[in-house]
Every structure is written in structure tokens, then in C-alpha cells.
Design an enzyme around this catalytic site. Structure first.
Site, PDB file in Angstrom:
ATOM      1  N   LYS A   1     -29.043 -14.675   3.875  1.00  0.00           N
ATOM      2  CA  LYS A   1     -27.822 -14.923   4.636  1.00  0.00           C
ATOM      3  C   LYS A   1     -27.149 -13.594   4.997  1.00  0.00           C
ATOM      4  CE  LYS A   1     -25.597 -15.829   0.192  1.00  0.00           C
ATOM      5  NZ  LYS A   1     -25.325 -16.842  -0.818  1.00  0.00           N
TER       6      LYS A   1
ATOM      7  N   TYR B   1      -4.340  10.006   3.946  1.00  0.00           N
ATOM      8  CA  TYR B   1      -3.213   9.084   4.094  1.00  0.00           C
ATOM      9  C   TYR B   1      -2.404   8.982   2.810  1.00  0.00           C
ATOM     10  CZ  TYR B   1      -4.895   7.402   8.600  1.00  0.00           C
ATOM     11  OH  TYR B   1      -5.264   7.314   9.909  1.00  0.00           O
TER      12      TYR B   1
END
Ligand SMILES: *Cc1c(COP(=O)(O)O)cnc(C)c1O
Length: 345
Positions: free
Chosen positions: A35, A244
Site C-alpha cells: 500500500k 526558525y
């Protein structure tokens, strides 16, 4: 070139499939769960290789994934669709010869009306309460289901990787109780369940992460290496902040390398300030926040900064990275974005 290089060793995937297959006797089939584009690694490459290695039954989550998979395997390969028979799936299931693994009475009734002669499987819920027919509904429909000769009756374990096996044994018992006397092929185990030995094999096993060398399969061989190019090397002075929110403040003068991948590529933000990159055999700490396209690494310990830093390889594997990010290998793999250059060997 700022593109990172993800090397995927198909022979290692095949070797892992063979090792998983050897855990159980030859009478037990070993499938392959592919999957999410084969756990992010490329279904078009992985599926044909596994079919060549001996896999005959494949599992995907959606009918659309089954359509894609069908292009890469033979007509004989069985493709099970774990979401079952959703509205709108009829033509894909029929045309691509997919096997829906039905999960509700509603799906079952609609399926036998729409596609009366078509192959199907059933998933029953044995206690995970995620996907699968509730026991009382299954028991009501059991006779009808069995008379239509399902390809597979399966369930899924929720706690197979835990040390405490109480819940797992309960699910095993429920599976036995619900399927007693049924002749159809049975399946209970993904990679985790396969580690628990013969009581959990039934007729077919469904490994996914183990194929890619991930835990809880301990005896797998590594499949991946990930090299990320260094874009810039700079001096950061003691007390300066990096990235950041200044999530890392240099405790001393530091040499910093900025590399060309970030959370958009699957280096999830949980790796911020909390992971290692390797320059050959030398570990270098990731410092500051992981941003979308960039990660900053403290390379003060290096004589020379190489062109690439390695985030996965012989020293640091998939599960090391997963542990650093407080997650599992499944998430690290499926987070891999579109930008890496994938090299198959
Ligand atoms: C994803 C999945 C698997 C494979 O699980 P792994 O832990 O990757 O081996 C097997 N069965 C079902 C129903 C799944 O959803």
C-alpha cells in the site's frame, strides 16, 4: 545538483521477503503488502521484483492503488484491496481483477448484488476496532459468506509488537472462535504477528514493513541509503541562533552545513535538534528546526565537509531515524516525498 539520492536495494527487499517466507513452513503463503506506493519506495519497481522472487498475493489500501499495481504484475497475481468494496469501486474491481476485502455487511450485500461471481475476501474485527466486520455481523452472515467461497478470511492484530501479549492472544482466540470449522484460507499476521511464531501463521502472512528491513523484523537486511547534498557551509558564532525560532543557539563557535532536504522530503520535523547525519563514519548532530527544504547540521567535528551527508546508510538505518523522531519506520518511509532521485540497485 541539489537533489538528494535515495538508493533502494531491490535485492535486499527480495532477500527480506525470502527471509520472512522462511519463518513459516512451505504450506503457508507469504504475501506482500504494498500500500501507499509500496511504502513510498515505488510500486512499479518493487512489485515486479517481488513477484519474480515468488510473491503471488499483494495487498493495497485502495482500488486505485490496485489499478496501478495491476500494471506491474502478471494477470495471475492476486491483488487484495483492504478498504473493501467502496461505492464507486465496481468498475475498477472488475476491470483490474482486484479482490475486495469486505469489511461491513453493507459492503457485502452491495458486492454480491453488483458482482455476484467475483472473487472477494472478508476482514473481521477481532478486537482492534479499526477495520473489519463486527463479530455479531460476521456470525449472522457467516453461512452465506462461506457458501460463496471467499479467497481469504482475515483479521489484523493491533498490539503484535508489544511485549505484553494479552491483547494479541485475545485476538488470536477470537479469530479461532469466529472461523472455527471454516475451510476458506485464513490470515491474521502482518510483520509483527509473524514474529510470534506458528500459532499466528494460518494460511497466509501479510508482511509490509519487514520487506523494507523495518522493525519488528530483526533479521532483515537494510534496503535504503539516503545522501543529501550540502549547499552551504558557514561559521556560526557562540550565542547565535540557527533556523526558525532560533531553536538552536550555538553553545560555542560552530561550523554549520545546510543540506538540501527537509520535511517536504520526509525528514519529519520530529528530527529537529534530535538526529544525526553521517559524514562517512562521523556522526554530526542535526541542529535547529527541520524546515521544508533544508536541514542544518553541526559539522564542527569534520576536517573536510563532504559533498553529501548521509541520513540513512550502514550506520544509521530506518529505525534509528524513526526512533529519533519518536515514530515508526512505516511513517518515515511513507513520508518520503517526490523530490529525491530514486536509484534502484
Ligand atoms: C499495513 C497492513 C499490513 C502490513 O503491516 P506491516 O506492519 O507493515 O507488516 C498487513 N495487514 C493489514 C491489514 C495492514 O493494514
Amino acid at each position: 545538483m541539489a537533489q538528494s539520492i535515495l538508493t533502494i536495494n531491490l535485492q535486499a527487499i527480495a532477500e527480506n521477503w525470502r527471509r520472512l517466507d522462511r519463518l513459516s513452513p512451505p504450506s503457508v503463503e507469504t504475501g506482500a503488502v504494498l500500500k501507499a506506493n509500496s511504502y513510498g519506495l515505488g510500486i512499479g519497481k518493487v512489485a515486479p521484483y517481488l513477484e519474480k522472487t515468488g510473491a503471488k498475493s499483494f495487498f493495497v489500501a485502495l482500488a486505485e492503488e490496485g489499478k496501478e499495481l495491476r500494471k506491474h504484475v502478471s494477470d495471475k497475481a492476486r491483488i487484495f484491496v483492504l478498504s473493501g468494496y467502496m461505492k464507486g469501486d465496481r468498475s475498477l474491481i472488475k476491470k483490474m481483477n482486484l479482490i475486495p476485502v469486505i469489511v461491513t455487511p453493507e459492503q457485502f450485500l452491495r458486492f454480491i448484488k453488483d458482482l455476484p461471481k467475483h472473487k472477494f475476501g472478508i476482514q473481521i474485527d477481532t478486537g482492534m476496532n479499526r477495520l473489519g466486520m463486527e463479530p455479531e455481523h460476521f456470525l449472522e452472515l457467516r453461512e452465506k459468506i462461506v457458501s460463496l467461497k471467499p479467497e481469504l478470511i482475515m483479521s489484523h492484530l493491533g498490539c503484535a509488537d508489544e511485549e505484553d501479549q494479552t491483547m494479541t492472544r485475545k485476538q488470536l482466540q477470537n479469530f479461532h472462535d469466529l472461523t472455527r470449522g471454516i475451510k476458506a484460507p485464513l490470515s491474521l499476521s502482518a510483520t509483527g504477528g509473524m514474529m510470534l511464531g506458528k500459532d499466528y501463521f494460518f494460511d497466509l502472512c501479510r508482511p509490509g514493513i519487514g520487506l523494507f528491513g523495518g522493525l519488528p523484523f530483526m533479521d532483515g537486511v537494510p534496503v535504503l541509503s539516503l545522501k543529501i547534498p550540502v549547499i552551504q557551509v558557514q561559521k556560526v558564532y557562540k550565542g547565535e541562533g540557527v533556523g526558525y525560532n532560533r531553536a538552536w543557539i550555538a553553545p560555542r563557535d560552530t561550523t554549520l552545513a545546510t543540506v538540501a532536504a527537509g520535511y517536504a522530503d520526509g525528514l519529519i520535523r520530529g528530527l529537529s535538534n534530535n538526529s544525526l547525519a553521517y559524514a562517512n563514519n562521523t556522526p554530526c548532530p542535526v541542529v535547529g528546526r527541520v524546515s521544508m527544504d533544508l536541514v542544518t547540521v553541526d559539522v564542527s567535528g569534520l576536517q573536510d565537509v563532504p559533498e553529501y551527508l548521509e541520513f540513512m546508510g550502514p550506520i544509521q538505518g530506518l529505525d534509528d531515524l524513526a526512533r529519533q523522531a519518536s515514530t515508526i519506520g512505516h511513517e518515515i518511509l511513507t513520508a518520503i516525498g517526490q523530490r529525491y532521485k530514486k536509484v534502484y540497485v
